[in-house]
Scaffold this active site. Structure first.
Site, PDB file in Angstrom:
ATOM      1  N   LYS A 212       0.857  -1.184   0.000  1.00 40.88           N
ATOM      2  CA  LYS A 212       0.000   0.000   0.000  1.00 40.88           C
ATOM      3  C   LYS A 212       0.893   1.235   0.000  1.00 40.88           C
ATOM      4  O   LYS A 212       1.777   1.367   0.860  1.00 40.88           O
ATOM      5  CB  LYS A 212      -0.838  -0.029   1.279  1.00 40.88           C
ATOM      6  CG  LYS A 212      -2.286   0.289   1.075  1.00 40.88           C
ATOM      7  CD  LYS A 212      -3.010  -0.034   2.350  1.00 40.88           C
ATOM      8  CE  LYS A 212      -4.343   0.624   2.375  1.00 40.88           C
ATOM      9  NZ  LYS A 212      -4.969   0.465   3.692  1.00 40.88           N
TER      10      LYS A 212
HETATM   11  C1  E4P Z   1      -8.188   0.851   4.017  1.00 43.21           C
HETATM   12  O1  E4P Z   1      -7.515   0.626   3.058  1.00 43.21           O
HETATM   13  C2  E4P Z   1      -8.063   2.102   4.792  1.00 43.21           C
HETATM   14  O2  E4P Z   1      -6.815   2.184   5.374  1.00 43.21           O
HETATM   15  C3  E4P Z   1      -9.161   2.203   5.801  1.00 43.21           C
HETATM   16  O3  E4P Z   1     -10.356   1.767   5.197  1.00 43.21           O
HETATM   17  C4  E4P Z   1      -9.302   3.581   6.396  1.00 43.21           C
HETATM   18  O4  E4P Z   1     -10.484   3.632   7.148  1.00 43.21           O
HETATM   19  P1  E4P Z   1     -10.793   4.809   8.200  1.00 43.21           P
HETATM   20  O5  E4P Z   1     -11.053   6.052   7.425  1.00 43.21           O
HETATM   21  O6  E4P Z   1     -12.018   4.335   8.912  1.00 43.21           O
HETATM   22  O7  E4P Z   1      -9.576   4.926   9.085  1.00 43.21           O
END
Ligand code: E4P
Length: 215
Positions: A83
């Site tokens: 990522k």
């Molecule tokens: C996933 O890839 C993200 O890191 C995650 O969904 C972020 O979610 P949040 O906005 O609830 O922290």
């Protein structure tokens, strides 16, 4: 639509994967921090439970160090997807990873142009954050609709992961819009599964069954 679990919690991942509906897992540094364990150990354990793409995030800001991290992370398991945040340095890292055959998920996407650039740089996945847009009084799912329609117009192999999911309506709309994946917290998965009329129906069937002569 594929469903990924958005957590680094092993117990949640185990319980959800037993349901047979989990196609992958996404983590981020905040989710990893909650577990109080070494990053690599958590990621390795997740890979041993779920046989699908497992996102593990880079934590540096320059392209060359992100690529170094990506190389290290991708050696943990063949299912690792690295990522990478949506920045200019991030795009450089994504394009280098593509050349090296390392899968990437470009994260922190808040506009369709960002998704388009990530796809052009060679990202395997883009993650628009719908909940954080909603929090900012912008309709997050509008962004997903735009990205899905742009990717539909051209030949990108980039998949759309609806991220920052806060409720089952996000998941429902993601499926209606044709998003490839929704990554959901364990609590949202449980909300999707439950319906009070199902519970009432089960109780009624079980109590009526008691009235059926058994011999
Ligand atoms: C996933 O890839 C993200 O890191 C995650 O969904 C972020 O979610 P949040 O906005 O609830 O922290």
């Amino acid at each position: 639509m594929k469903i990924f679990l958005d957590t680094a919690n092993i117990e949640e991942i185990r319980k959800a994967s037993e349901l047979g509906v989990v196609d992958g897992v996404t983590t981020n540094p905040s989710l990893i921090a909650k577990e109080g364990r070494r990053f690599e150990d958590v990621v390795k354990e997740i890979c041993s439970i779920v046989d699908g793409p497992i996102s593990a995030e880079t934590v540096t800001e320059m392209a060359d160090t992100m690529v170094e991290e990506a190389v290290r992370l991708s050696k943990i398991h063949p299912n690792i997807v690295v990522k990478i945040p949506m920045t200019a340095e991030g795009l450089k890292a994504v394009s280098e990873c593509r050349k090296r055959g390392i899968k990437t998920n470009v994260t922190l996407i808040f506009s369709a142009n960002q998704a388009l650039l990530a796809a052009k740089a060679g990202a395997n996945y883009v993650s628009p954050f719908v909940g954080r847009l909603d929090d900012n009084t912008e309709y997050g799912m509008d962004l997903v609709e735009r990205i899905v329609s742009i990717f539909h117009n051209y030949v990108y192999d980039t998949e759309v992961i609806v991220a920052s999911v806060r409720n089952p309506i996000h998941v429902l709309e993601a499926a209606q819009m044709g998003a490839d994946i929704a990554t959901v917290p364990y609590s949202v998965l449980m909300q999707m599964l439950k319906h009070p009329l199902t519970d009432i129906g089960i109780q009624k069937f079980l109590s009526d069954w008691k009235k059926v002569p058994k011999e």
